[in-house]
Design an enzyme around this catalytic site. Sequence first.
Site, PDB file in Angstrom:
ATOM      1  N   SER A  79       0.717  -1.321  -0.052  1.00  0.00           N
ATOM      2  CA  SER A  79       0.136  -0.304   0.063  1.00  0.00           C
ATOM      3  C   SER A  79       0.662   1.501  -0.184  1.00  0.00           C
ATOM      4  CB  SER A  79      -0.631  -0.097   1.427  1.00  0.00           C
ATOM      5  OG  SER A  79      -0.185  -0.091   2.425  1.00  0.00           O
ATOM      6  N   ARG A  86      22.295 -14.196   2.482  1.00  0.00           N
ATOM      7  CA  ARG A  86      21.710 -13.192   1.949  1.00  0.00           C
ATOM      8  C   ARG A  86      22.506 -11.988   1.174  1.00  0.00           C
ATOM      9  NH1 ARG A  86      18.278 -10.893   6.265  1.00  0.00           N
ATOM     10  NH2 ARG A  86      18.688 -12.592   7.455  1.00  0.00           N
ATOM     11  N   LEU A 143      18.411  -6.173   5.625  1.00  0.00           N
ATOM     12  CA  LEU A 143      19.593  -6.533   4.217  1.00  0.00           C
ATOM     13  C   LEU A 143      21.192  -6.514   4.622  1.00  0.00           C
ATOM     14  CD1 LEU A 143      18.405  -3.320   2.670  1.00  0.00           C
ATOM     15  CD2 LEU A 143      17.823  -4.787   2.010  1.00  0.00           C
ATOM     16  N   ASN A 149      13.619   3.296   4.747  1.00  0.00           N
ATOM     17  CA  ASN A 149      12.741   2.764   4.991  1.00  0.00           C
ATOM     18  C   ASN A 149      11.412   3.439   5.752  1.00  0.00           C
ATOM     19  OD1 ASN A 149      11.289   0.059   5.906  1.00  0.00           O
ATOM     20  ND2 ASN A 149      12.480   0.064   7.577  1.00  0.00           N
ATOM     21  N   HIS A 161       8.861   2.786   8.821  1.00  0.00           N
ATOM     22  CA  HIS A 161       8.215   2.009   9.775  1.00  0.00           C
ATOM     23  C   HIS A 161       7.154   3.217  10.795  1.00  0.00           C
ATOM     24  CE1 HIS A 161       8.968  -1.066  12.694  1.00  0.00           C
ATOM     25  NE2 HIS A 161       8.376  -0.455  13.786  1.00  0.00           N
ATOM     26  N   VAL A 203      18.641  -2.464  12.820  1.00  0.00           N
ATOM     27  CA  VAL A 203      17.190  -2.727  12.702  1.00  0.00           C
ATOM     28  C   VAL A 203      16.628  -1.686  12.744  1.00  0.00           C
ATOM     29  CG1 VAL A 203      15.311  -3.802  13.112  1.00  0.00           C
ATOM     30  CG2 VAL A 203      17.608  -5.246  13.004  1.00  0.00           C
ATOM     31  N   ASP A 204      15.679  -1.536  11.795  1.00  0.00           N
ATOM     32  CA  ASP A 204      14.729   0.381  12.309  1.00  0.00           C
ATOM     33  C   ASP A 204      15.315   1.400  13.023  1.00  0.00           C
ATOM     34  OD1 ASP A 204      12.441  -0.653  10.992  1.00  0.00           O
ATOM     35  OD2 ASP A 204      12.025  -1.792  12.490  1.00  0.00           O
ATOM     36  N   GLU A 253       1.727   7.116   7.534  1.00  0.00           N
ATOM     37  CA  GLU A 253       2.653   6.468   6.349  1.00  0.00           C
ATOM     38  C   GLU A 253       2.874   7.114   5.029  1.00  0.00           C
ATOM     39  OE1 GLU A 253       3.625   2.310   6.790  1.00  0.00           O
ATOM     40  OE2 GLU A 253       2.849   1.981   8.674  1.00  0.00           O
TER      41      GLU A 253
HETATM   42  C1  GRF Z   1       3.687  -0.911   6.613  1.00  0.00           C
HETATM   43  O1  GRF Z   1       2.829  -0.562   8.274  1.00  0.00           O
HETATM   44  C2  GRF Z   1       5.228   0.416   6.325  1.00  0.00           C
HETATM   45  O2  GRF Z   1       5.372   1.083   7.745  1.00  0.00           O
HETATM   46  C3  GRF Z   1       6.234  -1.328   8.063  1.00  0.00           C
HETATM   47  O3  GRF Z   1       5.352  -2.851   6.770  1.00  0.00           O
HETATM   48  C4  GRF Z   1       3.742  -2.138   6.323  1.00  0.00           C
HETATM   49  C5  GRF Z   1       3.916  -2.253   4.511  1.00  0.00           C
HETATM   50  O4  GRF Z   1       2.923  -2.514   4.453  1.00  0.00           O
HETATM   51  N1  GRF Z   1       7.402  -0.882   7.138  1.00  0.00           N
HETATM   52  P1  GRF Z   1       2.235  -1.790   2.218  1.00  0.00           P
HETATM   53  O5  GRF Z   1       2.794  -2.814   2.255  1.00  0.00           O
HETATM   54  O6  GRF Z   1       2.811  -0.269   2.435  1.00  0.00           O
HETATM   55  O7  GRF Z   1       1.001  -1.627   2.532  1.00  0.00           O
END
Ligand code: GRF
Length: 211
Positions: free
Chosen positions: A20, A72, A100, A114, A116, A151-152, A181
Amino acid sequence: MPERTPSGNLIGVLISGRGSNLVAILDRIDAGDLDARVALVISNEPSAAGLAAARARGVPTLALDHRKCATREDHDREMARALEAAGARLVCLAGYMRLLSGWFVDRFKGRILNIHPSLLPSFPGTCAQRQALESGVRISGCTVHFVDENVDSGPIVLQEAVPVLDGDTPESLEKRILEAEHRVYSRAIALYFSGSLRITGRRVLGATPAG
Ligand code: GRF
């Protein structure tokens, strides 16, 4: 109406699922609100819904099943080859559910973003919305940050706060955060391509008017 010149701001988007955020980015580009082009979408999950959504909009896609790569780094090297061949200047993780390798992070240093679903550094990792509810915070939100080897982690570009309501479930909170987001990721990408961002230690300057 004259056709818009294709943007040179080429993005590679990495996904694992729904996509999304990817679709929101494509919508902003199509609306003329974001001067960029998605040059390639890569998913490590061949069945990811986001791949189908990208294909339906004529965006080049690549399914690179990580289970078929020995390590990886092998997987990441294949992704890097494809991203570079597509001319990607920026790599956007949008629900990419794999760590990654250090090699990849180094190769695209300062060029990976990224998103989050929490106000980092609170609630990194999985189930960030559940973590927020269980901790009792009144405000959560989302964060766009540069990716480093952890991570994050990584310097924060933009955040948007989202209130936690009394009746919230992890699902309802996820839905409200996801709306934020979808607003914030495109803004962060636009800032990146504007050239105004400067990473100084853990801080990113140039993302706010006073920057
Ligand atoms: C989102 O909540 C994003 O923040 C997290 O994973 C989810 C991905 O959602 N990293 P989508 O695939 O973009 O709908």
